[in-house]
Motif scaffolding. Structure first.
Motif, PDB file in Angstrom:
ATOM      1  N   THR A  31       1.106  -0.899   0.438  1.00 39.21           N
ATOM      2  CA  THR A  31       0.071  -0.396  -0.266  1.00 39.21           C
ATOM      3  C   THR A  31       0.678   1.199   0.101  1.00 39.21           C
ATOM      4  N   PRO A  32       0.741   2.076  -1.003  1.00 37.11           N
ATOM      5  CA  PRO A  32       1.486   3.769  -0.979  1.00 37.11           C
ATOM      6  C   PRO A  32       1.087   3.661   0.405  1.00 37.11           C
ATOM      7  N   GLN A  33       2.275   4.933   0.824  1.00 36.10           N
ATOM      8  CA  GLN A  33       2.366   5.694   2.225  1.00 36.10           C
ATOM      9  C   GLN A  33       2.857   6.935   1.699  1.00 36.10           C
ATOM     10  N   GLU A  34       2.949   7.260   0.121  1.00 34.07           N
ATOM     11  CA  GLU A  34       3.301   8.917   0.081  1.00 34.07           C
ATOM     12  C   GLU A  34       2.379   9.374  -0.740  1.00 34.07           C
ATOM     13  N   PRO A  35       0.936   9.317  -0.272  1.00 33.87           N
ATOM     14  CA  PRO A  35      -0.582   9.838  -1.563  1.00 33.87           C
ATOM     15  C   PRO A  35       0.186  10.946  -2.311  1.00 33.87           C
ATOM     16  N   ARG A  36       0.347  11.779  -2.433  1.00 37.86           N
ATOM     17  CA  ARG A  36       0.648  13.171  -3.030  1.00 37.86           C
ATOM     18  C   ARG A  36       1.718  11.802  -3.968  1.00 37.86           C
ATOM     19  N   ALA A  37       2.548  11.769  -3.464  1.00 38.74           N
ATOM     20  CA  ALA A  37       4.181  10.980  -3.954  1.00 38.74           C
ATOM     21  C   ALA A  37       3.774   9.814  -5.083  1.00 38.74           C
ATOM     22  N   LYS A  39      -0.084   9.479  -6.277  1.00 33.32           N
ATOM     23  CA  LYS A  39      -0.384  10.719  -6.991  1.00 33.32           C
ATOM     24  C   LYS A  39       0.044  10.812  -8.424  1.00 33.32           C
ATOM     25  N   LYS A  40       0.751  11.327  -8.329  1.00 34.30           N
ATOM     26  CA  LYS A  40       1.837  11.661  -9.270  1.00 34.30           C
ATOM     27  C   LYS A  40       2.298  10.987  -9.816  1.00 34.30           C
ATOM     28  N   ALA A  41       2.842   9.344  -9.283  1.00 36.29           N
ATOM     29  CA  ALA A  41       3.104   8.455 -10.175  1.00 36.29           C
ATOM     30  C   ALA A  41       1.912   7.777 -10.484  1.00 36.29           C
ATOM     31  N   GLN A  42       0.880   7.561 -10.537  1.00 36.48           N
ATOM     32  CA  GLN A  42      -0.318   7.658 -11.352  1.00 36.48           C
ATOM     33  C   GLN A  42       0.156   8.149 -12.504  1.00 36.48           C
ATOM     34  N   ALA A  43      -0.027   9.798 -12.364  1.00 32.96           N
ATOM     35  CA  ALA A  43      -0.187  10.334 -13.343  1.00 32.96           C
ATOM     36  C   ALA A  43       0.931  10.022 -14.825  1.00 32.96           C
ATOM     37  N   ILE A  44       1.836  10.334 -14.320  1.00 32.32           N
ATOM     38  CA  ILE A  44       2.714   9.396 -14.784  1.00 32.32           C
ATOM     39  C   ILE A  44       2.651   8.371 -15.776  1.00 32.32           C
ATOM     40  N   ALA A  45       2.504   7.390 -15.150  1.00 33.72           N
ATOM     41  CA  ALA A  45       1.997   6.201 -15.661  1.00 33.72           C
ATOM     42  C   ALA A  45       0.916   6.507 -16.226  1.00 33.72           C
ATOM     43  N   ARG A  46       0.081   7.241 -16.459  1.00 33.10           N
ATOM     44  CA  ARG A  46      -1.222   7.427 -17.301  1.00 33.10           C
ATOM     45  C   ARG A  46      -0.353   7.754 -19.142  1.00 33.10           C
ATOM     46  N   SER A  47       0.165   8.917 -18.509  1.00 31.80           N
ATOM     47  CA  SER A  47       1.224   9.759 -19.814  1.00 31.80           C
ATOM     48  C   SER A  47       1.270   9.124 -20.731  1.00 31.80           C
ATOM     49  N   VAL A  48       2.628   7.740 -19.652  1.00 34.08           N
ATOM     50  CA  VAL A  48       3.435   7.335 -20.574  1.00 34.08           C
ATOM     51  C   VAL A  48       2.229   6.103 -21.240  1.00 34.08           C
ATOM     52  N   LEU A  49       1.055   5.382 -20.384  1.00 34.99           N
ATOM     53  CA  LEU A  49       0.395   4.127 -21.422  1.00 34.99           C
ATOM     54  C   LEU A  49      -0.012   4.502 -22.566  1.00 34.99           C
ATOM     55  N   ASP A  50      -0.463   6.397 -22.150  1.00 33.01           N
ATOM     56  CA  ASP A  50      -1.447   6.878 -23.620  1.00 33.01           C
ATOM     57  C   ASP A  50      -0.008   7.136 -24.092  1.00 33.01           C
ATOM     58  N   ASP A  51       0.857   7.152 -24.606  1.00 37.07           N
ATOM     59  CA  ASP A  51       2.192   7.870 -25.216  1.00 37.07           C
ATOM     60  C   ASP A  51       2.241   9.469 -24.802  1.00 37.07           C
TER      61      ASP A  51
END
Length: 91
Positions: A31-37, A39-51
């Motif tokens: 379970t992620p321990q740093e909510p802001r980090a 959320k940022k990681a999820q946004a980056i992952a989405r950007s990469v997955l969406d090319d």
């Protein structure tokens, strides 16, 4: 993403491939321990997955921290160093 295209596999198969990341086989609660980090990681992952993200690794399929020198790194071509990590691609 480069490695998922190279082997071919999906992202989860690459991440959970034996020996790739120590945290994938630890007994710790994932379970992620740093909510802001997280959320940022999820946004980056989405950007990469969406090319929608520029590949700053120059096509790298492998990487390691600077503090180690894995044997496989001698057989690959270095593409870039980013912070404390060195990235490589197939020759």
């Amino acid at each position: 993403m480069n490695r998922a295209e190279w082997i071919p596999a999906n992202v989860c198969q690459v991440v959970y491939e034996r020996g790739q990341f120590s945290w994938t086989h630890s007994k710790r609660d994932p379970t992620p321990q740093e909510p802001r980090a997280w959320k940022k990681a999820q946004a980056i992952a989405r950007s990469v997955l969406d090319d929608r993200h520029h590949d700053i690794t120059r096509g790298a399929t492998h990487f390691h921290a600077r503090r180690v020198q894995p044997a496989w790194s001698q057989e690959l071509e270095k593409t870039v160093r980013i912070g404390d990590h060195i990235f490589y691609t197939q020759r």
